[in-house]
Write a protein that holds these residues in place. Sequence first.
Motif, PDB file in Angstrom:
ATOM      1  N   PHE A  52       2.626   2.716  -6.072  1.00 14.62           N
ATOM      2  CA  PHE A  52       1.624   2.770  -5.004  1.00 14.62           C
ATOM      3  C   PHE A  52       1.310   1.389  -4.433  1.00 14.62           C
ATOM      4  O   PHE A  52       1.231   1.207  -3.219  1.00 14.62           O
ATOM      5  N   ALA A  56       2.155   0.452  -0.589  1.00 17.96           N
ATOM      6  CA  ALA A  56       1.026   0.259   0.330  1.00 17.96           C
ATOM      7  C   ALA A  56       1.197  -0.968   1.217  1.00 17.96           C
ATOM      8  O   ALA A  56       0.539  -1.074   2.258  1.00 17.96           O
ATOM      9  N   ILE A  61       0.464   5.815   2.475  1.00 21.14           N
ATOM     10  CA  ILE A  61       0.666   6.804   1.417  1.00 21.14           C
ATOM     11  C   ILE A  61      -0.260   7.969   1.729  1.00 21.14           C
ATOM     12  O   ILE A  61      -1.485   7.816   1.754  1.00 21.14           O
ATOM     13  N   PRO A  71       2.204  13.072  -3.228  1.00 18.57           N
ATOM     14  CA  PRO A  71       2.068  11.869  -2.408  1.00 18.57           C
ATOM     15  C   PRO A  71       3.383  11.552  -1.701  1.00 18.57           C
ATOM     16  O   PRO A  71       4.473  11.753  -2.255  1.00 18.57           O
ATOM     17  N   HIS A 232      -4.030   3.945  -1.880  1.00 16.52           N
ATOM     18  CA  HIS A 232      -3.765   4.977  -0.877  1.00 16.52           C
ATOM     19  C   HIS A 232      -4.630   4.764   0.365  1.00 16.52           C
ATOM     20  O   HIS A 232      -4.127   4.765   1.500  1.00 16.52           O
ATOM     21  N   SER A 235      -3.670   1.741   2.378  1.00 15.34           N
ATOM     22  CA  SER A 235      -2.352   1.881   3.007  1.00 15.34           C
ATOM     23  C   SER A 235      -2.407   2.600   4.345  1.00 15.34           C
ATOM     24  O   SER A 235      -1.494   2.462   5.166  1.00 15.34           O
TER      25      SER A 235
END
Length: 264
Positions: A52, A56, A61, A71, A232, A235
């Motif tokens: 992640f 990002a 994401i 995801p 997340h 991002s």
Amino acid sequence: MATEAPNQQLPLLYHALEPLNSNVHRKMKIRSIEKSPVIGTTHAIPATVDEFTLLARHYPIIFAVGDNPVPLALMGLTEGVNAFMDDNGVALEANLYVPAYIRRYPFLLARLTPDSDELSLCFDPTVGAVGEFEDGEPLFEEDGQPSKATKAILEFCEQFEAAGQRTGAFIEDLVKSDLLMDGEVAIQPEGAAQPFIYRGFRMVDEEKLRNLRGDELRKYNQSGLLALIYAHLFSLSQVREIFARQVAQGKGPMAVPQREPAEA
């Protein structure tokens, strides 16, 4: 934008699966994929929580809609457009972080029968990465044992499977806490009369996140899940970067002719 998670017999990108076998493939080699148009036209790639923070930096994401909110690393805002890969599926930038799902291709671990618990190393034979080539790395030693290259591929696939399990646990926590909501991003380009609205994905509801009980929030923080959630959320600002990329490549919404609604 993204729609539903892939719901097909074969995983995304794969056209066929063949188990790696020391008898059948003993004289074969593995070489780099010269071109993979399917990657170059795939706009959303499954992501794992292990990557992640790296994802990002380049991609939004998001989470798929439907019953399986996996995801996804968003590589384009339009179906069939990958703003980070050329038509052959080759990264446009040397320092681009390529999602593990793509780097694993054309290999993966799969169950040969639905009722089996054993995972076997398989590959997609249609992409031309495995064959009796003069160049490339051998898949097996002369005695039939896996080569160094095959062992490295197997290890990477095993790591990916483990990351997938951690990702599944992360999704379960999000769903259990009811933290996912329908997403929407509006982009107002300079000179455009109306903003472009992107929907068809899910994202974490920041208001619900702020209103979590103290014990639940503490659990998220101690387990590292809170850092994943914020990766997340941060991002999502990359959506505008992808929009700009597509416009620069002539693949933006203003370059796409409007289609008439299909007749019933």
